[in-house]
Design a protein around this motif. Sequence first.
Motif, PDB file in Angstrom:
ATOM      1  N   UNK A  28       0.804  -1.215   0.000  1.00 61.89           N
ATOM      2  CA  UNK A  28       0.000   0.000   0.000  1.00 61.89           C
ATOM      3  C   UNK A  28       0.841   1.270   0.000  1.00 61.89           C
ATOM      4  N   UNK A  29       1.944   1.280   0.733  1.00 65.63           N
ATOM      5  CA  UNK A  29       2.737   2.506   0.817  1.00 65.63           C
ATOM      6  C   UNK A  29       3.354   2.907  -0.521  1.00 65.63           C
ATOM      7  N   UNK A  30       3.990   2.010  -1.283  1.00 65.34           N
ATOM      8  CA  UNK A  30       4.485   2.430  -2.610  1.00 65.34           C
ATOM      9  C   UNK A  30       3.371   2.863  -3.558  1.00 65.34           C
ATOM     10  N   UNK A  31       2.213   2.172  -3.487  1.00 61.44           N
ATOM     11  CA  UNK A  31       1.098   2.560  -4.348  1.00 61.44           C
ATOM     12  C   UNK A  31       0.577   3.941  -3.967  1.00 61.44           C
ATOM     13  N   UNK A  32       0.487   4.220  -2.677  1.00 63.29           N
ATOM     14  CA  UNK A  32       0.049   5.537  -2.231  1.00 63.29           C
ATOM     15  C   UNK A  32       1.013   6.625  -2.691  1.00 63.29           C
ATOM     16  N   UNK A  33       2.305   6.327  -2.669  1.00 61.19           N
ATOM     17  CA  UNK A  33       3.302   7.304  -3.128  1.00 61.19           C
ATOM     18  C   UNK A  33       3.160   7.573  -4.620  1.00 61.19           C
ATOM     19  N   UNK A  34       2.933   6.523  -5.404  1.00 60.12           N
ATOM     20  CA  UNK A  34       2.770   6.711  -6.857  1.00 60.12           C
ATOM     21  C   UNK A  34       1.543   7.558  -7.176  1.00 60.12           C
ATOM     22  N   UNK A  65      -2.093   2.632 -13.102  1.00 64.48           N
ATOM     23  CA  UNK A  65      -2.398   2.944 -11.705  1.00 64.48           C
ATOM     24  C   UNK A  65      -3.778   2.442 -11.320  1.00 64.48           C
ATOM     25  N   UNK A  66      -4.751   2.582 -12.192  1.00 65.76           N
ATOM     26  CA  UNK A  66      -6.104   2.113 -11.878  1.00 65.76           C
ATOM     27  C   UNK A  66      -6.154   0.597 -11.778  1.00 65.76           C
ATOM     28  N   UNK A  67      -5.384  -0.110 -12.585  1.00 68.98           N
ATOM     29  CA  UNK A  67      -5.353  -1.566 -12.468  1.00 68.98           C
ATOM     30  C   UNK A  67      -4.753  -2.014 -11.141  1.00 68.98           C
ATOM     31  N   UNK A  68      -3.792  -1.235 -10.637  1.00 71.69           N
ATOM     32  CA  UNK A  68      -3.212  -1.582  -9.334  1.00 71.69           C
ATOM     33  C   UNK A  68      -4.130  -1.219  -8.177  1.00 71.69           C
ATOM     34  N   UNK A  69      -5.114  -0.338  -8.436  1.00 71.40           N
ATOM     35  CA  UNK A  69      -6.036   0.053  -7.381  1.00 71.40           C
ATOM     36  C   UNK A  69      -5.786   1.471  -6.916  1.00 71.40           C
ATOM     37  N   UNK A  70      -6.866   2.132  -6.517  1.00 72.50           N
ATOM     38  CA  UNK A  70      -6.773   3.509  -6.031  1.00 72.50           C
ATOM     39  C   UNK A  70      -6.810   3.486  -4.505  1.00 72.50           C
ATOM     40  N   UNK A  71      -5.884   4.169  -3.834  1.00 71.69           N
ATOM     41  CA  UNK A  71      -5.955   4.229  -2.365  1.00 71.69           C
ATOM     42  C   UNK A  71      -7.234   4.913  -1.906  1.00 71.69           C
ATOM     43  N   UNK A  72      -7.602   4.630  -0.666  1.00 73.25           N
ATOM     44  CA  UNK A  72      -8.838   5.188  -0.136  1.00 73.25           C
ATOM     45  C   UNK A  72      -8.821   6.712  -0.134  1.00 73.25           C
ATOM     46  N   UNK A  73      -7.654   7.326   0.067  1.00 72.63           N
ATOM     47  CA  UNK A  73      -7.560   8.780   0.136  1.00 72.63           C
ATOM     48  C   UNK A  73      -7.949   9.454  -1.177  1.00 72.63           C
ATOM     49  N   UNK A  74      -7.734   8.782  -2.306  1.00 67.32           N
ATOM     50  CA  UNK A  74      -7.967   9.392  -3.618  1.00 67.32           C
ATOM     51  C   UNK A  74      -9.110   8.738  -4.388  1.00 67.32           C
ATOM     52  N   UNK A  75      -9.734   7.673  -3.844  1.00 65.09           N
ATOM     53  CA  UNK A  75     -10.732   6.935  -4.634  1.00 65.09           C
ATOM     54  C   UNK A  75     -11.954   7.797  -4.947  1.00 65.09           C
ATOM     55  N   UNK A  93     -14.547   1.069 -14.165  1.00 68.79           N
ATOM     56  CA  UNK A  93     -15.057   2.376 -14.562  1.00 68.79           C
ATOM     57  C   UNK A  93     -14.212   3.016 -15.652  1.00 68.79           C
ATOM     58  N   UNK A  94     -12.953   2.598 -15.768  1.00 63.57           N
ATOM     59  CA  UNK A  94     -12.064   3.183 -16.789  1.00 63.57           C
ATOM     60  C   UNK A  94     -12.059   2.365 -18.082  1.00 63.57           C
TER      61      UNK A  94
END
Length: 800
Positions: free
Chosen positions: A465-471, A493-503, A688-689
């Motif tokens: 989660x932390x590297x994905x959140x940074x990206x 990025x969307x295939x890897x998932x969106x963090x809760x902060x930005x979803x 959605x994308x």
Amino acid sequence: MLYWLQQLQVKRWQHRQTSTCTDQTNNNNNNMSDDFLPMLKNPLGLVGEEAANASTQRTPLTNMSIKHPLIEIQNSVHSLKKRTSQDVVQSVFHSDMIAWAFDSPADVTTAVSSSGTPTEAPPPPPVPSADPAGQVTPADTSEPQLPLEDHSRRKKSRSSSTMPVRRRVTVTSSSDRTSRVQQEKQMLMEEVKAQKELVWILHKALEAAQLEKRTCAEFLAAEDEQERLEVLRHRERQAADLRGRLEEAKVEAEALRRSLSEKDAQLLELQENITMLTEKNKAKQQVIIKLSDQVTSCLSAPSPSDSSSGRVQDSQTVRQLQQHVENLKDDIEAYKTQNKFLNSEIYQLTKLWRRSSEQEKSLMVKCAFLEATNCQMESRYLGVLRKLQETKSLDPEQQKAVQIMIEDALRGELKSVFKLSSNRDYDEYGFKVVPDYEVEDMKLLAKIQALEIRCFNLLHKDGVEHPLLTRWAEYLAGRSDDNLCPSPELKALLRAGVPQEYRQRVWRWLVRTRTRTIWERHPQRYEELCEKSRTSPHPVSRQIQLDLHRTLTTNQNFCSPSSPALQQLRRILLAFSWQNPAIGYCQGLNRLAAIALLVLQNEEDAFWCLVAVVEAIMPQDYYTKTLVASQADQRVLKDLLLEKLPRLAAHFETHNIDVSLVTFNWFLVVFVESLPSDILLPLWDAFLYEGTKVIFRYALALFKYKEDDILKINDSVEIYQYLRFFTKTISDSRKLISIAFNDMNPFPLRLLRNRRALHLERLQRELRELEEQQREFFTESAEHKDKELDMVASEDDDEL
């Protein structure tokens, strides 16, 4: 050119000398009347043999150009102008010495009278005048004098009056002499300038003459009158072109004059502003000078109190102030010492806190590792118990012992693993971390799954989660919602998932992009539909009310009948029923709207998300009464399953398993309530994308993930039972994403569309055949009923 001008002037002087006489006035008048435009004695006809053979008389206007009469008039005027200037100022090569000696005409009169010559002033030079025909006649009939004679006369007059002139020269001051010399110099410079202009005019006249000569040559070289007329027309066109250019030049000059006047006005205004600012600056400087003088006078003035009592009081005040300053200095030193001590204490405490936090962090890591290891051991233990439970070769006593161990495991010590905190039971969106199972036999499997999910989260979640959140933070930094544009980077990025902060932000942009054409035309569409649903209830409102309490029953936000989320969901579904009357409402739309409402946290955004899914992403007729497009997708899935997973497809075929009984609901609600939330939401991010292709990818990835476990089951009932819940037992979401977007490649969208169109056509043909069979059946049944009624009526008649 200068040489020829000199020769021209010499010839003019000679002509004037030979043509002058005493009775010049009468002769000039007679000559002008004879020479200017004499009567021609040629035939009146312009063409013919007589006109051609007749001898032409040479007149002063014989060489005048018919094409360019203005040029001839201009040349005549300039020649007369030059002749007049020669009469007035003599010549460019003549210098009048008498003008330097005399101050005024009175001096000249005095000098002449002293030498015995007549005292009358010389007559003014004749002024030429031009008549309308362009010929010039002298205005005065007096005889013009030659330059040499005039010069000799002036020399004699100077010699005869040398003494008076010298006497006056000695009287005049040197300043007057210098001014006269400068005036003479200025006159000479103006004369030189006029001569230069004359040379330029002569150049232009020469060019015009050459052009006229060339034109006349072309005109005479023409063989017939038609060609001559063409030449004349061509010259006329050139003249018209030149006149047009002249008009344009005049217009441009006028515009430039206007702009110049405007610039002059602006310049005057700026000068006025500068003058005003200068005056203000001067006034300010005067004020500053006055104030400076006042300050200087105040500082230099002696103090008014010079008495001894005042001096004593001042000295006492100074001693008190000095004592107070000393006290303050002592206080400052004490505070500095105290501050140093406190800083050292804070530094030591900070070091201790950092050390304790590092120790706590390391202990947490160890605890997490130990807890994960414990979860693995417990899940293995429960797995062994499950296998023993399924083993049929055990004795009844052994089976009873295994059952007791399972019951102890379910109600015993494992509760402490999951009940450490109440927040661990639900995620950020209110979904249960470990789903409940309705079947009692599945509780053991649920416990195993919970242990696996807990173990996976402890070991891998933070590292992923932390590297994905940074990206995502780097991608969204400095971007507004309108700057998010489709790109390969955003797709990855969307295939890897969106963090809760930005979803929420990313989903809103995706929905707005899908429905831009609709909500831009109708920005108040949702409010209008809500008002319409309040005033006129839709026929499907009863079905919507019934399905509200069946929506996400395990979610915290929808589990209570009085939850505000249920009322919001009701308004969204009613508004959509009026937005798309062809569909109205279909079971499954409530779950789509609920998941949108949980993420977007806004009624209107959730409504537009439902519109985007149903009308923009899903194929047409996906949620209609016949569900034709949904059935077509199930057939496409079977084809893809046969290509991507042939062993599993053969296994299903062997045991007569129809996967559409399980997967139909997956596609209809996009896996809502079929997958854990940590897998469901990343799936929706990509869905959605990219669209419906993501549903096929994940469906195949789920079967691939559990392929080995499914192949071990050889009973059709057990296979169906396993397919009902196996999606909730998946714990490694990263592995599933990798299978969906890497192992399932290639996955062309064109192939998907072609197969969908093929199966849709087949289904529509089958539906038409079915409708025909139904009509035939109804017709036959109606005829059969009529025959039975006839038979019954005939039997009654027989009885009667």
